[in-house]
Design a protein around this motif. Sequence first.
Motif, PDB file in Angstrom:
ATOM      1  N   ASP A   1     -17.781  49.790 -14.660  1.00  0.00           N
ATOM      2  CA  ASP A   1     -16.445  49.779 -14.037  1.00  0.00           C
ATOM      3  C   ASP A   1     -16.267  48.586 -13.104  1.00  0.00           C
ATOM      4  N   THR A   2     -16.738  47.421 -13.517  1.00  0.00           N
ATOM      5  CA  THR A   2     -16.537  46.204 -12.731  1.00  0.00           C
ATOM      6  C   THR A   2     -15.969  45.102 -13.621  1.00  0.00           C
ATOM      7  N   LEU A   3     -15.403  44.106 -12.980  1.00  0.00           N
ATOM      8  CA  LEU A   3     -14.901  42.913 -13.660  1.00  0.00           C
ATOM      9  C   LEU A   3     -15.549  41.688 -13.037  1.00  0.00           C
ATOM     10  N   ILE A   4     -15.743  40.643 -13.856  1.00  0.00           N
ATOM     11  CA  ILE A   4     -16.332  39.395 -13.370  1.00  0.00           C
ATOM     12  C   ILE A   4     -15.241  38.337 -13.261  1.00  0.00           C
ATOM     13  N   VAL A   5     -15.115  37.752 -12.085  1.00  0.00           N
ATOM     14  CA  VAL A   5     -14.150  36.679 -11.859  1.00  0.00           C
ATOM     15  C   VAL A   5     -14.920  35.365 -11.723  1.00  0.00           C
ATOM     16  N   HIS A   6     -14.653  34.415 -12.614  1.00  0.00           N
ATOM     17  CA  HIS A   6     -15.336  33.116 -12.574  1.00  0.00           C
ATOM     18  C   HIS A   6     -14.617  32.195 -11.586  1.00  0.00           C
ATOM     19  N   ASP A   7     -15.365  31.661 -10.637  1.00  0.00           N
ATOM     20  CA  ASP A   7     -14.800  30.719  -9.664  1.00  0.00           C
ATOM     21  C   ASP A   7     -15.072  29.274 -10.058  1.00  0.00           C
ATOM     22  N   HIS A   8     -16.295  28.994 -10.510  1.00  0.00           N
ATOM     23  CA  HIS A   8     -16.659  27.645 -10.957  1.00  0.00           C
ATOM     24  C   HIS A   8     -17.508  27.751 -12.222  1.00  0.00           C
ATOM     25  N   ASP A   9     -17.110  27.020 -13.262  1.00  0.00           N
ATOM     26  CA  ASP A   9     -17.825  27.048 -14.537  1.00  0.00           C
ATOM     27  C   ASP A   9     -18.921  25.996 -14.631  1.00  0.00           C
ATOM     28  N   THR A  10     -18.931  25.042 -13.691  1.00  0.00           N
ATOM     29  CA  THR A  10     -19.958  23.990 -13.695  1.00  0.00           C
ATOM     30  C   THR A  10     -20.502  23.810 -12.281  1.00  0.00           C
ATOM     31  N   LEU A  11     -21.700  23.228 -12.211  1.00  0.00           N
ATOM     32  CA  LEU A  11     -22.304  22.906 -10.921  1.00  0.00           C
ATOM     33  C   LEU A  11     -22.816  21.475 -10.947  1.00  0.00           C
ATOM     34  N   SER A  12     -22.718  20.804  -9.813  1.00  0.00           N
ATOM     35  CA  SER A  12     -23.231  19.444  -9.690  1.00  0.00           C
ATOM     36  C   SER A  12     -24.727  19.507  -9.363  1.00  0.00           C
ATOM     37  N   VAL A  13     -25.530  18.850 -10.207  1.00  0.00           N
ATOM     38  CA  VAL A  13     -26.986  18.822  -9.994  1.00  0.00           C
ATOM     39  C   VAL A  13     -27.489  17.396 -10.163  1.00  0.00           C
TER      40      VAL A  13
ATOM     41  N   GLY B   1     -37.604  20.167 -11.778  1.00  0.00           N
ATOM     42  CA  GLY B   1     -37.163  18.779 -11.680  1.00  0.00           C
ATOM     43  C   GLY B   1     -35.664  18.623 -11.470  1.00  0.00           C
ATOM     44  N   VAL B   2     -34.918  19.733 -11.498  1.00  0.00           N
ATOM     45  CA  VAL B   2     -33.466  19.688 -11.297  1.00  0.00           C
ATOM     46  C   VAL B   2     -33.147  20.183  -9.897  1.00  0.00           C
ATOM     47  N   GLU B   3     -32.356  19.420  -9.163  1.00  0.00           N
ATOM     48  CA  GLU B   3     -31.998  19.780  -7.792  1.00  0.00           C
ATOM     49  C   GLU B   3     -30.495  20.031  -7.688  1.00  0.00           C
ATOM     50  N   LEU B   4     -30.155  21.004  -6.844  1.00  0.00           N
ATOM     51  CA  LEU B   4     -28.745  21.336  -6.635  1.00  0.00           C
ATOM     52  C   LEU B   4     -28.087  20.263  -5.779  1.00  0.00           C
ATOM     53  N   ALA B   5     -26.984  19.700  -6.260  1.00  0.00           N
ATOM     54  CA  ALA B   5     -26.240  18.699  -5.492  1.00  0.00           C
ATOM     55  C   ALA B   5     -24.997  19.317  -4.857  1.00  0.00           C
ATOM     56  N   ALA B   6     -24.575  20.475  -5.355  1.00  0.00           N
ATOM     57  CA  ALA B   6     -23.395  21.157  -4.818  1.00  0.00           C
ATOM     58  C   ALA B   6     -23.766  21.949  -3.568  1.00  0.00           C
ATOM     59  N   ASP B   7     -22.751  22.387  -2.837  1.00  0.00           N
ATOM     60  CA  ASP B   7     -22.951  23.247  -1.666  1.00  0.00           C
ATOM     61  C   ASP B   7     -23.588  24.559  -2.125  1.00  0.00           C
ATOM     62  N   PRO B   8     -24.715  24.981  -1.528  1.00  0.00           N
ATOM     63  CA  PRO B   8     -25.367  26.229  -1.945  1.00  0.00           C
ATOM     64  C   PRO B   8     -24.451  27.447  -1.827  1.00  0.00           C
ATOM     65  N   GLU B   9     -23.467  27.389  -0.937  1.00  0.00           N
ATOM     66  CA  GLU B   9     -22.558  28.518  -0.731  1.00  0.00           C
ATOM     67  C   GLU B   9     -21.352  28.476  -1.674  1.00  0.00           C
ATOM     68  N   LEU B  10     -21.295  27.470  -2.536  1.00  0.00           N
ATOM     69  CA  LEU B  10     -20.161  27.375  -3.464  1.00  0.00           C
ATOM     70  C   LEU B  10     -20.104  28.620  -4.340  1.00  0.00           C
ATOM     71  N   PRO B  11     -18.965  29.347  -4.362  1.00  0.00           N
ATOM     72  CA  PRO B  11     -18.878  30.560  -5.190  1.00  0.00           C
ATOM     73  C   PRO B  11     -18.841  30.218  -6.674  1.00  0.00           C
ATOM     74  N   VAL B  12     -19.684  30.903  -7.443  1.00  0.00           N
ATOM     75  CA  VAL B  12     -19.727  30.717  -8.888  1.00  0.00           C
ATOM     76  C   VAL B  12     -18.977  31.843  -9.589  1.00  0.00           C
ATOM     77  N   ALA B  13     -19.201  33.069  -9.131  1.00  0.00           N
ATOM     78  CA  ALA B  13     -18.531  34.228  -9.724  1.00  0.00           C
ATOM     79  C   ALA B  13     -18.513  35.363  -8.702  1.00  0.00           C
ATOM     80  N   ALA B  14     -17.581  36.290  -8.882  1.00  0.00           N
ATOM     81  CA  ALA B  14     -17.481  37.455  -8.012  1.00  0.00           C
ATOM     82  C   ALA B  14     -17.372  38.702  -8.867  1.00  0.00           C
ATOM     83  N   VAL B  15     -18.013  39.774  -8.401  1.00  0.00           N
ATOM     84  CA  VAL B  15     -17.954  41.053  -9.101  1.00  0.00           C
ATOM     85  C   VAL B  15     -16.944  41.932  -8.375  1.00  0.00           C
ATOM     86  N   THR B  16     -15.910  42.369  -9.074  1.00  0.00           N
ATOM     87  CA  THR B  16     -14.870  43.197  -8.474  1.00  0.00           C
ATOM     88  C   THR B  16     -14.760  44.529  -9.211  1.00  0.00           C
TER      89      THR B  16
END
Length: 228
Positions: free
Chosen positions: A117-129, A163-178
């Motif tokens: 009984d939840t839905l997934i809301v996508h906030d960002h489909d890509t991340l900068s690395v 060998g891959v490092e996150l270049a985006a803000d760690p707090e950047l929302p990727v998805a939310a469960v509602t």
Amino acid sequence: MSEVKISAEPRTEFGKGGARRTRRAGMVPAVLYGHGEKPKHIALPAREFAAAIRKGGANQLFAIEVSDGTQVLALPKAIQRDPIKDSFEHVDLLLVRRGEKVTVEVPVQLTGEAAKDTLIVHDHDTLSVTADATKVPDHLEASIEGLEAGTQVTAADVELPSGVELAADPELPVAAVTAAPTAEQLEATLPEVEAPAEEAEAGEEAAEGAEAPAAEGEEAPAEAKTEA
């Protein structure tokens, strides 16, 4: 990601007319630039390029061999598509070297299933690395397995290959469960259906005809003639 070898031809015609002629010849207009080099205009075989992008994604590494003897490694930096023809209009290619670090946008895929009984809301489909130019992942993964409503997935939750490092803000929302809406909530959001104007007018005319008294000299309806 393994590199794809592709041939290319130097391009001497520029502008919209030259680009159209290049595409009619089954080629994709492109430009190579980076490392302080003078931009080099080339044409890539459309079918081979499209097949490589379909398989490896927008960050596919290309080993390009130009007919004038030039051999380079390059990553797509910007790809222009024709949304109607679903074809490639133009490609900007960034020159890279083995062992060189590059910062790119990589697609994020959600894995698993959230709670019932939840839905997934996508906030960002890509991340900068940031990664080795020859080891850019074709996608990243973030698990939503068992997550309850009210939970948020951030960039910090995304799994990064070695060998891959996150270049985006760690707090950047990727998805939310509602929480999924109930049947009553969905019904409340539905617009009321009104009868078309023509049908409504026809109904009104029929009602008026049924209520109108008989004209002088005309027989009354059978029910009106029946005596009690």
